[in-house]
Design a protein around this motif. Structure first.
Motif: not given
Length: 147
Positions: A33-62
């Motif tokens: 749920h938190e990953a989906m919220v993060e994806f929807n609120t911080t999505y960057r059209i030009d950054s696969w890393g930000w929307n993928g591995p970095q997103l998982v890393t940001r959420v896991a840190s919480r």
């Protein structure tokens, strides 16, 4: 109940970044749920890393690691670095290949063998990749029976 599984992959920046290629979670997972919220609120059209591995890393840190979050080691899914995979299609350095093979048998769940790099390679009999393909590949009819 099974825990959420996330594997860790070290990227060239030498900072641990979670890959997220293998995820298992319960229905209603707070992490997902938190990953989906993060994806929807911080999505960057030009950054696969930000929307993928970095997103998982940001959420896991919480989330604390434990029953609800397990981060598995890289060898579980990526036992061979993409820059070294060609070597394991050859008979180069059989001692190293044998050691990697033995470790993979103990610690690897799935194997990503970098198809974009290896698609045209034919494994030498006795090589690590020959053994992997002959012993574990579900759809590999082209290789011989003696892994």
């Amino acid at each position: 109940m099974f825990p959420l599984l996330i594997m860790t992959v070290l990227l060239p920046s030498y900072a641990p970044v979670l890959n997220g290629a293998v995820l298992a979670f319960q229905k209603g997972s707070k992490f997902i749920h938190e990953a989906m919220v993060e994806f929807n609120t911080t999505y960057r059209i030009d950054s696969w890393g930000w929307n993928g591995p970095q997103l998982v890393t940001r959420v896991a840190s919480r989330f604390p690691q434990g029953e609800d979050l397990q981060i598995l080691p890289t060898i579980g899914f990526y036992p061979i670095h993409w820059a070294k995979v060609r070597k394991y299609f050859t008979d180069e350095d059989p001692t190293d290949q044998h050691a990697v093979w033995e470790r993979m048998k103990r610690e690897t769940y799935l194997f990503h063998y970098w198809n974009k790099i290896t698609v045209k390679l034919i494994p030498t009999p006795g090589s690590l990749m020959y053994k992997v393909l002959n012993n574990y590949c579900l759809f590999c009819d082209e290789t011989g029976p003696d892994g």
